[in-house]
Design a protein around this motif. Structure first.
Motif, PDB file in Angstrom:
ATOM      1  N   ASP A  49      20.780  83.953  21.372  1.00 20.90           N
ATOM      2  CA  ASP A  49      20.563  84.098  19.929  1.00 20.90           C
ATOM      3  C   ASP A  49      20.145  85.518  19.598  1.00 20.90           C
ATOM      4  OD1 ASP A  49      21.095  81.513  18.830  1.00 20.90           O
ATOM      5  OD2 ASP A  49      19.364  80.768  19.942  1.00 20.90           O
ATOM      6  N   PRO A  50      20.453  86.029  18.397  1.00 19.81           N
ATOM      7  CA  PRO A  50      20.977  85.297  17.228  1.00 19.81           C
ATOM      8  C   PRO A  50      22.489  85.070  17.177  1.00 19.81           C
ATOM      9  CG  PRO A  50      20.483  87.547  16.610  1.00 19.81           C
ATOM     10  CD  PRO A  50      20.044  87.402  18.048  1.00 19.81           C
ATOM     11  N   THR A  51      23.240  85.536  18.181  1.00 16.69           N
ATOM     12  CA  THR A  51      24.706  85.347  18.112  1.00 16.69           C
ATOM     13  C   THR A  51      25.081  83.879  17.925  1.00 16.69           C
ATOM     14  OG1 THR A  51      25.155  87.319  19.418  1.00 16.69           O
ATOM     15  CG2 THR A  51      26.875  85.623  19.370  1.00 16.69           C
ATOM     16  N   ARG A  52      24.500  83.003  18.748  1.00 13.03           N
ATOM     17  CA  ARG A  52      24.833  81.573  18.661  1.00 13.03           C
ATOM     18  C   ARG A  52      24.531  81.035  17.266  1.00 13.03           C
ATOM     19  NH1 ARG A  52      21.782  77.847  22.890  1.00 13.03           N
ATOM     20  NH2 ARG A  52      20.046  78.740  21.718  1.00 13.03           N
ATOM     21  N   LEU A  53      23.369  81.411  16.733  1.00 14.09           N
ATOM     22  CA  LEU A  53      23.002  80.975  15.378  1.00 14.09           C
ATOM     23  C   LEU A  53      24.046  81.442  14.364  1.00 14.09           C
ATOM     24  CD1 LEU A  53      20.520  79.974  13.384  1.00 14.09           C
ATOM     25  CD2 LEU A  53      20.483  82.420  12.934  1.00 14.09           C
ATOM     26  N   LEU A  54      24.414  82.721  14.431  1.00 16.48           N
ATOM     27  CA  LEU A  54      25.383  83.265  13.474  1.00 16.48           C
ATOM     28  C   LEU A  54      26.710  82.518  13.562  1.00 16.48           C
ATOM     29  CD1 LEU A  54      24.486  87.014  13.977  1.00 16.48           C
ATOM     30  CD2 LEU A  54      24.307  85.779  11.803  1.00 16.48           C
ATOM     31  N   LEU A  55      27.113  82.177  14.786  1.00 20.83           N
ATOM     32  CA  LEU A  55      28.376  81.458  14.966  1.00 20.83           C
ATOM     33  C   LEU A  55      28.321  80.074  14.307  1.00 20.83           C
ATOM     34  CD1 LEU A  55      29.185  82.504  18.641  1.00 20.83           C
ATOM     35  CD2 LEU A  55      30.441  83.201  16.583  1.00 20.83           C
ATOM     36  N   THR A  56      27.148  79.452  14.284  1.00 20.66           N
ATOM     37  CA  THR A  56      27.053  78.133  13.633  1.00 20.66           C
ATOM     38  C   THR A  56      27.180  78.264  12.114  1.00 20.66           C
ATOM     39  OG1 THR A  56      24.646  78.188  13.352  1.00 20.66           O
ATOM     40  CG2 THR A  56      25.480  77.265  15.420  1.00 20.66           C
ATOM     41  N   PHE A  57      26.976  79.461  11.567  1.00 22.73           N
ATOM     42  CA  PHE A  57      27.097  79.672  10.130  1.00 22.73           C
ATOM     43  C   PHE A  57      28.487  80.136   9.720  1.00 22.73           C
ATOM     44  CE2 PHE A  57      22.417  79.803  10.197  1.00 22.73           C
ATOM     45  CZ  PHE A  57      22.169  78.966   9.122  1.00 22.73           C
ATOM     46  N   ASN A  58      29.466  79.920  10.603  1.00 20.84           N
ATOM     47  CA  ASN A  58      30.843  80.158  10.198  1.00 20.84           C
ATOM     48  C   ASN A  58      31.103  81.625   9.867  1.00 20.84           C
ATOM     49  OD1 ASN A  58      33.337  79.114   9.924  1.00 20.84           O
ATOM     50  ND2 ASN A  58      33.072  78.432   7.808  1.00 20.84           N
ATOM     51  N   VAL A  59      30.587  82.525  10.705  1.00 20.22           N
ATOM     52  CA  VAL A  59      30.856  83.951  10.506  1.00 20.22           C
ATOM     53  C   VAL A  59      32.329  84.253  10.747  1.00 20.22           C
ATOM     54  CG1 VAL A  59      28.613  84.936  11.117  1.00 20.22           C
ATOM     55  CG2 VAL A  59      30.244  84.397  12.910  1.00 20.22           C
ATOM     56  N   VAL A 111      34.488  85.999  12.885  1.00 21.02           N
ATOM     57  CA  VAL A 111      34.305  86.529  14.240  1.00 21.02           C
ATOM     58  C   VAL A 111      35.095  87.819  14.462  1.00 21.02           C
ATOM     59  CG1 VAL A 111      34.518  85.984  16.705  1.00 21.02           C
ATOM     60  CG2 VAL A 111      33.941  84.186  15.089  1.00 21.02           C
ATOM     61  N   ASN A 112      36.218  87.967  13.762  1.00 20.88           N
ATOM     62  CA  ASN A 112      37.139  89.061  14.103  1.00 20.88           C
ATOM     63  C   ASN A 112      37.120  90.252  13.147  1.00 20.88           C
ATOM     64  OD1 ASN A 112      38.150  87.770  16.455  1.00 20.88           O
ATOM     65  ND2 ASN A 112      39.337  86.399  15.136  1.00 20.88           N
ATOM     66  N   LEU A 113      36.121  90.329  12.291  1.00 18.54           N
ATOM     67  CA  LEU A 113      36.017  91.516  11.433  1.00 18.54           C
ATOM     68  C   LEU A 113      35.826  92.766  12.290  1.00 18.54           C
ATOM     69  CD1 LEU A 113      33.542  90.279   8.649  1.00 18.54           C
ATOM     70  CD2 LEU A 113      35.989  90.746   8.381  1.00 18.54           C
ATOM     71  N   GLY A 114      36.307  93.897  11.783  1.00 17.74           N
ATOM     72  CA  GLY A 114      36.051  95.177  12.440  1.00 17.74           C
ATOM     73  C   GLY A 114      35.132  96.022  11.567  1.00 17.74           C
ATOM     74  N   THR A 138      27.171  90.491  28.475  1.00 15.33           N
ATOM     75  CA  THR A 138      27.954  89.385  29.047  1.00 15.33           C
ATOM     76  C   THR A 138      27.665  88.045  28.356  1.00 15.33           C
ATOM     77  OG1 THR A 138      26.260  89.207  30.761  1.00 15.33           O
ATOM     78  CG2 THR A 138      28.241  90.448  31.306  1.00 15.33           C
ATOM     79  N   THR A 139      26.419  87.806  28.015  1.00 18.27           N
ATOM     80  CA  THR A 139      26.054  86.544  27.347  1.00 18.27           C
ATOM     81  C   THR A 139      26.850  86.383  26.061  1.00 18.27           C
ATOM     82  OG1 THR A 139      23.821  86.803  28.188  1.00 18.27           O
ATOM     83  CG2 THR A 139      24.129  85.216  26.413  1.00 18.27           C
ATOM     84  N   VAL A 140      26.867  87.437  25.268  1.00 18.95           N
ATOM     85  CA  VAL A 140      27.531  87.371  23.967  1.00 18.95           C
ATOM     86  C   VAL A 140      29.058  87.364  24.122  1.00 18.95           C
ATOM     87  CG1 VAL A 140      27.939  88.681  21.831  1.00 18.95           C
ATOM     88  CG2 VAL A 140      25.598  88.242  22.615  1.00 18.95           C
ATOM     89  N   ILE A 141      29.581  88.071  25.131  1.00 24.44           N
ATOM     90  CA  ILE A 141      31.029  88.022  25.380  1.00 24.44           C
ATOM     91  C   ILE A 141      31.462  86.578  25.608  1.00 24.44           C
ATOM     92  CG2 ILE A 141      32.850  88.612  27.049  1.00 24.44           C
ATOM     93  CD1 ILE A 141      31.337  91.334  27.418  1.00 24.44           C
ATOM     94  N   SER A 142      30.716  85.854  26.433  1.00 23.90           N
ATOM     95  CA  SER A 142      31.041  84.438  26.693  1.00 23.90           C
ATOM     96  C   SER A 142      31.025  83.616  25.404  1.00 23.90           C
ATOM     97  CB  SER A 142      30.049  83.839  27.694  1.00 23.90           C
ATOM     98  OG  SER A 142      30.122  84.525  28.930  1.00 23.90           O
ATOM     99  N   LEU A 143      29.989  83.809  24.592  1.00 26.26           N
ATOM    100  CA  LEU A 143      29.865  83.058  23.333  1.00 26.26           C
ATOM    101  C   LEU A 143      31.021  83.369  22.386  1.00 26.26           C
ATOM    102  CD1 LEU A 143      26.044  83.516  22.602  1.00 26.26           C
ATOM    103  CD2 LEU A 143      27.194  81.322  22.984  1.00 26.26           C
ATOM    104  N   LEU A 144      31.377  84.645  22.280  1.00 30.47           N
ATOM    105  CA  LEU A 144      32.444  85.039  21.357  1.00 30.47           C
ATOM    106  C   LEU A 144      33.792  84.483  21.816  1.00 30.47           C
ATOM    107  CD1 LEU A 144      31.396  88.746  20.647  1.00 30.47           C
ATOM    108  CD2 LEU A 144      31.300  86.820  19.029  1.00 30.47           C
TER     109      LEU A 144
END
Length: 240
Positions: free
Chosen positions: A157-167, A169-172, A190-196
């Motif tokens: 977190d906070p990546t996992r949290l953000l992903l649950t809010f329908n971000v 993902v592919n914006l630049g 690496t943690t966030v790469i796996s989540l993404l």
């Protein structure tokens, strides 16, 4: 136990505020100290109270006319920015009750949700989203909270949290056109790469130089990252 009672009677108001010595602060304000008066670094008492989580002093200073969103310090930040950086959720809640605006930007172009994401303060990210801050909000560098989390926070977190809010993902971002996956690779996160990748991030998205996240991983000669990104491409039916 305390063998002596500390004598705060000589303390100036900034020190008394930092340490939360309410009575000394009140004494000085009653004696005529202007709570709006910044110190030589252009920092106000409200900033010092906010960064040290002195909620009673924040209430007192605001009652005495302190300006909630006063800009100050090196980064020209509000007290809310300071509280956010420190991860003081209760202070963030309190300041916002008094009308502090989380969408204001500091001298680096960040609003509060970007700071909370950068510094890994997940509960503050959640609170700000609950209070209506856009999960895909771009700072002045075109960085979203997800990009900041990918680049700076090497935890789930906070990546996992953000992903649950329908971000998205592919914006630049605005200048490099790096996606969150690019930023995670740049940071070796690496943690966030796996989540993404689990969240379906586009492995083939290109930045302004035409590089994919896989290209960046190869430049860094990072075997773990290269393998994971190649597997993700193969799972999508590329390279077969």
């Amino acid at each position: 136990h305390m063998t002596h009672i500390d004598d705060y009677s000589t303390w100036d108001i900034v020190k008394a505020t930092q340490y939360g010595i309410y009575e000394r602060c009140r004494e000085l304000v009653e004696a005529g100290y202007d709570v709006r008066q910044p110190d030589k670094e252009n920092v106000t008492l409200l900033h010092w109270a906010a960064i040290n989580n002195r909620i009673d002093l924040v209430k007192y200073y605001i009652s005495k006319g302190a300006i909630v969103d006063q800009l100050g310090g090196d980064l020209n930040s509000t007290p809310l920015h300071w509280a956010t950086r420190q991860g003081h959720l209760s202070m963030v809640v309190q300041l916002m009750k008094y009308g502090a605006d989380p969408s204001l930007i500091d001298g680096e172009g960040c609003s509060c949700i970007h700071l909370a994401a950068q510094f890994g303060h997940t509960s503050i990210v959640a609170y700000l989203i609950a209070k209506g801050q856009d999960v895909d909000m771009m700072d002045q560098n075109g960085m979203t909270p997800l990009m900041w989390a990918a680049y700076r926070t090497h935890s789930v977190d906070p990546t996992r949290l953000l992903l649950t809010f329908n971000v998205s993902v592919n914006l630049g971002d605005k200048y490099h056109k790096n996606t969150a996956l690019h930023w995670a690779v740049l940071a070796g996160n690496t943690t966030v790469i796996s989540l993404l990748l689990e969240a379906g991030a586009n492995v083939d998205a290109q930045n302004i130089k035409g590089e994919s996240a896989l290209d960046l991983a190869k430049q860094r000669k990072n075997v773990w990252m290269i393998n994971h990104l190649q597997e993700a491409r193969q799972a999508k039916g590329y390279d077969n």
